[in-house]
Design a protein around this motif. Structure first.
Motif, PDB file in Angstrom:
ATOM      1  N   MET A 106      24.138  49.161  41.604  1.00 34.48           N
ATOM      2  CA  MET A 106      24.798  49.973  41.690  1.00 34.48           C
ATOM      3  C   MET A 106      25.907  50.195  40.487  1.00 34.48           C
ATOM      4  O   MET A 106      26.418  51.043  39.754  1.00 34.48           O
ATOM      5  N   ILE A 107      26.420  48.660  40.007  1.00 33.40           N
ATOM      6  CA  ILE A 107      27.348  48.482  38.744  1.00 33.40           C
ATOM      7  C   ILE A 107      26.489  48.788  37.792  1.00 33.40           C
ATOM      8  O   ILE A 107      26.895  49.304  36.567  1.00 33.40           O
ATOM      9  N   ALA A 108      25.354  48.329  37.663  1.00 36.51           N
ATOM     10  CA  ALA A 108      24.555  48.642  36.275  1.00 36.51           C
ATOM     11  C   ALA A 108      24.184  49.868  35.734  1.00 36.51           C
ATOM     12  O   ALA A 108      24.292  50.270  34.960  1.00 36.51           O
ATOM     13  N   ILE A 109      23.982  50.936  36.890  1.00 37.89           N
ATOM     14  CA  ILE A 109      23.907  52.341  36.795  1.00 37.89           C
ATOM     15  C   ILE A 109      25.233  52.936  36.612  1.00 37.89           C
ATOM     16  O   ILE A 109      25.414  54.232  36.587  1.00 37.89           O
ATOM     17  N   ASP A 110      26.462  52.218  36.850  1.00 38.10           N
ATOM     18  CA  ASP A 110      27.764  52.888  36.419  1.00 38.10           C
ATOM     19  C   ASP A 110      28.325  53.574  37.477  1.00 38.10           C
ATOM     20  O   ASP A 110      28.721  54.688  37.388  1.00 38.10           O
ATOM     21  N   LEU A 111      27.756  53.613  38.786  1.00 40.15           N
ATOM     22  CA  LEU A 111      28.364  54.376  39.768  1.00 40.15           C
ATOM     23  C   LEU A 111      29.706  53.943  40.136  1.00 40.15           C
ATOM     24  O   LEU A 111      30.480  55.004  40.793  1.00 40.15           O
ATOM     25  N   PHE A 112      30.174  52.820  39.903  1.00 37.92           N
ATOM     26  CA  PHE A 112      31.625  52.156  40.269  1.00 37.92           C
ATOM     27  C   PHE A 112      32.218  51.328  39.436  1.00 37.92           C
ATOM     28  O   PHE A 112      31.314  50.757  38.788  1.00 37.92           O
ATOM     29  N   ARG A 113      33.324  51.252  39.237  1.00 41.43           N
ATOM     30  CA  ARG A 113      33.892  50.175  38.180  1.00 41.43           C
ATOM     31  C   ARG A 113      35.009  49.440  39.000  1.00 41.43           C
ATOM     32  O   ARG A 113      35.690  50.230  39.768  1.00 41.43           O
ATOM     33  N   TYR A 114      35.542  48.491  38.906  1.00 42.15           N
ATOM     34  CA  TYR A 114      36.329  47.308  39.257  1.00 42.15           C
ATOM     35  C   TYR A 114      37.516  47.384  38.176  1.00 42.15           C
ATOM     36  O   TYR A 114      37.468  47.454  36.889  1.00 42.15           O
ATOM     37  N   ASP A 115      38.696  47.285  38.380  1.00 41.60           N
ATOM     38  CA  ASP A 115      39.905  46.984  37.647  1.00 41.60           C
ATOM     39  C   ASP A 115      39.963  45.637  37.306  1.00 41.60           C
ATOM     40  O   ASP A 115      39.966  44.693  38.512  1.00 41.60           O
ATOM     41  N   GLU A 116      39.339  44.975  36.389  1.00 47.10           N
ATOM     42  CA  GLU A 116      39.234  43.596  35.952  1.00 47.10           C
ATOM     43  C   GLU A 116      40.328  42.733  36.165  1.00 47.10           C
ATOM     44  O   GLU A 116      40.194  41.393  36.555  1.00 47.10           O
ATOM     45  N   ALA A 117      41.578  43.364  36.161  1.00 47.59           N
ATOM     46  CA  ALA A 117      42.644  42.635  36.258  1.00 47.59           C
ATOM     47  C   ALA A 117      43.071  42.001  37.796  1.00 47.59           C
ATOM     48  O   ALA A 117      43.687  41.073  38.052  1.00 47.59           O
ATOM     49  N   LEU A 118      42.182  42.862  38.895  1.00 52.84           N
ATOM     50  CA  LEU A 118      42.282  42.719  40.313  1.00 52.84           C
ATOM     51  C   LEU A 118      41.340  41.633  40.776  1.00 52.84           C
ATOM     52  O   LEU A 118      41.159  41.121  41.885  1.00 52.84           O
ATOM     53  N   LEU A 119      40.509  41.216  39.833  1.00 54.66           N
ATOM     54  CA  LEU A 119      39.256  40.476  40.218  1.00 54.66           C
ATOM     55  C   LEU A 119      39.693  38.902  40.025  1.00 54.66           C
ATOM     56  O   LEU A 119      40.358  38.532  39.035  1.00 54.66           O
ATOM     57  N   LEU A 120      38.730  37.983  40.801  1.00 54.30           N
ATOM     58  CA  LEU A 120      38.949  36.760  40.846  1.00 54.30           C
ATOM     59  C   LEU A 120      38.447  36.213  39.315  1.00 54.30           C
ATOM     60  O   LEU A 120      38.643  35.260  38.551  1.00 54.30           O
ATOM     61  N   ARG A 151      31.175  36.190  39.083  1.00 55.55           N
ATOM     62  CA  ARG A 151      30.348  37.230  39.338  1.00 55.55           C
ATOM     63  C   ARG A 151      28.874  36.617  39.925  1.00 55.55           C
ATOM     64  O   ARG A 151      28.616  35.617  39.282  1.00 55.55           O
ATOM     65  N   LEU A 152      28.260  37.388  40.742  1.00 55.32           N
ATOM     66  CA  LEU A 152      27.090  36.972  41.190  1.00 55.32           C
ATOM     67  C   LEU A 152      25.987  38.210  40.610  1.00 55.32           C
ATOM     68  O   LEU A 152      26.224  39.137  41.456  1.00 55.32           O
ATOM     69  N   GLY A 153      25.347  37.947  39.809  1.00 57.04           N
ATOM     70  CA  GLY A 153      24.618  39.275  39.228  1.00 57.04           C
ATOM     71  C   GLY A 153      25.921  39.955  38.393  1.00 57.04           C
ATOM     72  O   GLY A 153      26.519  39.181  37.630  1.00 57.04           O
ATOM     73  N   LEU A 154      25.848  41.257  38.877  1.00 54.91           N
ATOM     74  CA  LEU A 154      26.929  41.831  38.148  1.00 54.91           C
ATOM     75  C   LEU A 154      28.053  42.232  39.228  1.00 54.91           C
ATOM     76  O   LEU A 154      29.108  42.609  39.030  1.00 54.91           O
ATOM     77  N   ALA A 155      27.959  41.773  40.448  1.00 50.84           N
ATOM     78  CA  ALA A 155      28.915  41.884  41.623  1.00 50.84           C
ATOM     79  C   ALA A 155      29.785  40.787  41.647  1.00 50.84           C
ATOM     80  O   ALA A 155      29.620  39.649  41.520  1.00 50.84           O
ATOM     81  N   PRO A 156      31.158  41.167  41.513  1.00 49.64           N
ATOM     82  CA  PRO A 156      32.259  40.375  41.535  1.00 49.64           C
ATOM     83  C   PRO A 156      32.102  39.490  43.125  1.00 49.64           C
ATOM     84  O   PRO A 156      31.706  40.153  44.334  1.00 49.64           O
TER      85      PRO A 156
END
Length: 106
Positions: free
Chosen positions: A50-64, A67-72
């Motif tokens: 889902m991240i690869a096909i750009d269904l949604f994005r995360y605010d990078e400042a709020l992530l640890l 990642r596993l694959g593309l998933a945080p």
């Protein structure tokens, strides 16, 4: 507030409920491990897709960061909480008998 800070109290509460529910049941712990492994693997696969096909994005400042694959890694927390809550509810809620559920004794 980061995603991890948001998840932590929920994860702790779900874990405590699960431990109370399956305290000394070895089969319960094994089943939990299998279910958790399967759900986490599917979460990594489908969230990455889902991240690869750009269904949604995360605010990078709020992530640890990791990642596993593309998933945080925070995404695994949501799936883990769901599995833990389902297992806790399954073990802690009383089972309904067939008669009470409206079934017949064929």
């Amino acid at each position: 507030m980061s995603y991890a800070v948001l998840l932590l109290p929920l994860l702790v509460a779900a874990a405590v409920c699960t431990v109370v529910g399956i305290r000394r049941d070895r089969r319960g712990w094994a089943a939990l491990a299998v279910a958790l492994g399967a759900v986490l693997a599917l979460t990594v696969a489908f969230d990455s897709l889902m991240i690869a096909i750009d269904l949604f994005r995360y605010d990078e400042a709020l992530l640890l960061g990791p990642r596993l694959g593309l998933a945080p890694v925070e995404d695994l927390g949501y799936a883990g909480i769901a599995v833990l809550i389902v297992v806790a509810l399954w073990r802690l809620l009383p089972a309904r008998s067939r008669a009470a559920a409206g079934g017949s004794d064929d």
